[in-house]
Design a protein around this motif. Structure first.
Motif, short mmCIF file in Angstrom:
data_model
loop_
_atom_site.label_atom_id
_atom_site.label_comp_id
_atom_site.label_asym_id
_atom_site.label_seq_id
_atom_site.Cartn_x
_atom_site.Cartn_y
_atom_site.Cartn_z
N PRO A 1 0.81 -1.22 0.00
CA PRO A 1 0.00 0.00 0.00
C PRO A 1 0.84 1.27 0.00
CG PRO A 1 -0.92 -1.59 1.54
CD PRO A 1 0.38 -2.15 1.08
N GLN A 2 1.97 1.26 0.72
CA GLN A 2 2.81 2.46 0.78
C GLN A 2 3.41 2.79 -0.57
OE1 GLN A 2 2.85 -0.20 2.81
NE2 GLN A 2 3.60 0.31 4.87
N GLU A 3 3.87 1.77 -1.29
CA GLU A 3 4.44 2.00 -2.62
C GLU A 3 3.38 2.52 -3.59
OE1 GLU A 3 7.65 -1.39 -3.43
OE2 GLU A 3 5.97 -2.07 -2.21
N ARG A 4 2.22 1.90 -3.54
CA ARG A 4 1.13 2.35 -4.42
C ARG A 4 0.68 3.76 -4.08
NH1 ARG A 4 -2.52 -3.19 -5.23
NH2 ARG A 4 -1.17 -4.07 -6.85
N GLU A 5 0.72 4.11 -2.82
CA GLU A 5 0.38 5.47 -2.41
C GLU A 5 1.38 6.47 -3.00
OE1 GLU A 5 -0.07 8.16 1.66
OE2 GLU A 5 -0.16 5.97 1.80
N HIS A 6 2.66 6.11 -2.98
CA HIS A 6 3.67 6.98 -3.58
C HIS A 6 3.42 7.15 -5.08
CE1 HIS A 6 6.62 8.27 -0.64
NE2 HIS A 6 6.51 7.10 -0.03
N PHE A 7 3.02 6.08 -5.75
CA PHE A 7 2.72 6.18 -7.18
C PHE A 7 1.54 7.13 -7.40
CE2 PHE A 7 1.03 4.90 -11.30
CZ PHE A 7 2.18 4.67 -12.04
N GLN A 8 0.53 7.03 -6.57
CA GLN A 8 -0.63 7.92 -6.68
C GLN A 8 -0.24 9.37 -6.44
OE1 GLN A 8 -3.72 7.19 -7.86
NE2 GLN A 8 -2.80 5.19 -8.27
N LYS A 9 0.71 9.59 -5.54
CA LYS A 9 1.17 10.96 -5.27
C LYS A 9 1.86 11.56 -6.49
CE LYS A 9 1.65 10.67 -0.24
NZ LYS A 9 2.61 10.62 0.91
N LEU A 10 2.53 10.72 -7.27
CA LEU A 10 3.12 11.20 -8.52
C LEU A 10 2.02 11.63 -9.49
CD1 LEU A 10 5.96 8.57 -9.07
CD2 LEU A 10 6.24 10.95 -8.37
N LEU A 11 0.96 10.85 -9.55
CA LEU A 11 -0.15 11.21 -10.43
C LEU A 11 -0.82 12.50 -9.96
CD1 LEU A 11 -1.84 7.75 -11.10
CD2 LEU A 11 0.07 8.82 -12.29
N GLN A 12 -0.86 12.68 -8.65
CA GLN A 12 -1.49 13.89 -8.10
C GLN A 12 -0.69 15.16 -8.42
OE1 GLN A 12 -1.93 12.84 -3.94
NE2 GLN A 12 -3.31 11.17 -4.45
N LEU A 13 0.57 15.00 -8.80
CA LEU A 13 1.35 16.16 -9.25
C LEU A 13 0.85 16.70 -10.58
CD1 LEU A 13 5.03 14.99 -8.53
CD2 LEU A 13 3.71 16.68 -7.24
N GLY A 14 0.06 15.88 -11.28
CA GLY A 14 -0.38 16.25 -12.62
C GLY A 14 0.26 15.38 -13.69
N LEU A 15 0.71 14.19 -13.27
CA LEU A 15 1.26 13.21 -14.21
C LEU A 15 0.20 12.16 -14.51
CD1 LEU A 15 4.81 12.80 -12.63
CD2 LEU A 15 4.26 13.99 -14.76
N HIS A 16 0.36 11.49 -15.65
CA HIS A 16 -0.62 10.51 -16.09
C HIS A 16 0.10 9.23 -16.56
CE1 HIS A 16 -3.70 13.71 -16.16
NE2 HIS A 16 -2.70 14.46 -16.57
N ASP A 17 -0.44 8.10 -16.16
CA ASP A 17 0.08 6.80 -16.57
C ASP A 17 -0.32 6.58 -18.02
OD1 ASP A 17 0.66 4.12 -16.98
OD2 ASP A 17 -0.29 3.42 -15.13
N SER A 18 0.61 6.81 -18.94
CA SER A 18 0.26 6.83 -20.37
C SER A 18 -0.31 5.50 -20.85
CB SER A 18 1.48 7.21 -21.21
OG SER A 18 2.54 6.29 -21.05
N PHE A 19 0.14 4.39 -20.28
CA PHE A 19 -0.35 3.08 -20.72
C PHE A 19 -1.85 2.97 -20.48
CE2 PHE A 19 -0.87 -1.60 -20.25
CZ PHE A 19 -0.30 -2.00 -21.45
N ARG A 20 -2.33 3.57 -19.40
CA ARG A 20 -3.74 3.47 -19.04
C ARG A 20 -4.61 4.52 -19.72
NH1 ARG A 20 -4.24 -1.57 -18.13
NH2 ARG A 20 -3.09 -2.38 -16.33
N LEU A 21 -4.02 5.34 -20.56
CA LEU A 21 -4.82 6.27 -21.35
C LEU A 21 -5.52 5.56 -22.51
CD1 LEU A 21 -2.42 9.36 -21.60
CD2 LEU A 21 -4.34 9.04 -20.02
N PHE A 22 -5.13 4.30 -22.74
CA PHE A 22 -5.65 3.53 -23.86
C PHE A 22 -6.19 2.19 -23.38
CE2 PHE A 22 -2.22 6.27 -25.18
CZ PHE A 22 -2.76 6.96 -26.27
#
Length: 260
Positions: free
Chosen positions: A174-195
């Protein structure tokens, strides 16, 4: 290369000394603008600048003997080259950045973490916090920003072949995934999941237990794009072909195509 397209890829090669020919062959068959490498596992003096130049690629590298090491290869000129995370002392070579064709490219090899109760996991948490703080500043300086690399995080259960078996372990904690979500909250997007993507799409498979043959993998290699580039994303794919080669890396390339 089609006019107006800008292709980037990331690949943890798990030793460039062992996998150089794989990289050269892949670049020949898959002409792209930018390739970010992780785990080159060699000092800068051993890096194959000449061979890559002959293949048409400029290269920058931040390496060390035996472990870690990151590189950016590009058919374009690279400017504003930086090594590491600003204001974070780290003896491990895990980050290199450059501006290419108007896009800020950040290549990262995020800490594995070993086990959730280990000192290496605590280092991973500190490292991810420092990365987040630094990238917040980078996004202000460079609105067109891409962060490519081996994140050593499977963001969701669908990014893991057997979430129940991995419960409570590194890469999915959960901690690692939370860190990943915090990156997205900066205004980044997981490009693979855009499709729309096929189920059980992974980028890493353990060498043991016939992991690749059985598709016992994880999606831990990612390309995150800033808000300014989200609408420019045309396609995001994983190329499994190199994983089928003799003596392959345990990772395979992840590719993003932008329309610029």
């Amino acid at each position: 290369m089609e006019s107006g397209t800008f292709k980037l890829a990331t690949w943890n090669v798990n030793s460039l000394n062992v996998r150089l020919q794989h990289v050269l062959d892949w670049l020949r068959d898959n002409p792209i603008d930018v390739l970010c490498l992780q785990e080159t596992k060699q000092e800068d003096s051993k890096f194959p600048y000449t061979e890559l130049k002959e293949a048409g690629y400029n290269a920058i590298h931040s390496g060390q003997k035996t472990y870690n090491g990151v590189a950016i290869l590009s058919t374009h000129d690279m400017t504003e080259v930086e090594h590491g995370i600003a204001d974070f002392e780290d003896g491990q070579k895990r980050v290199i950045s450059a501006t290419i064709n108007g896009v800020r490219v950040v290549c990262v090899y995020i800490v594995n973490g070993q086990a959730v109760d280990s000192e290496k996991y605590e280092y991973k948490m500190r490292w991810l916090t420092a990365l987040n703080t630094w990238l917040a500043g980078e996004l202000k300086k460079y609105p067109k920003l891409v962060v490519l690399g081996d994140y050593n995080i499977a963001p969701e259960d669908r990014d893991c072949h057997d979430p129940a078996a991995w419960l409570g372990q590194i890469l999915v904690s959960p901690q690692e995934r939370e860190h990943f979500q915090k990156l997205l909250q900066l205004g980044l997007h997981d490009s693979f999941r855009l499709f729309e993507q096929a189920e059980k799409s992974f980028s890493w498979w353990d060498y043991r237990m016939m992991g690749f043959r059985r598709n016992f993998g994880m999606r831990i290699d990612h390309i995150l794009v800033s808000d300014a580039l989200k609408s420019a994303c045309i396609a995001a794919t994983i190329d499994k072909a190199p994983r089928k080669l003799e003596r392959p890396s345990d990772h395979t390339p992840v590719i993003l195509e932008l329309g610029l």
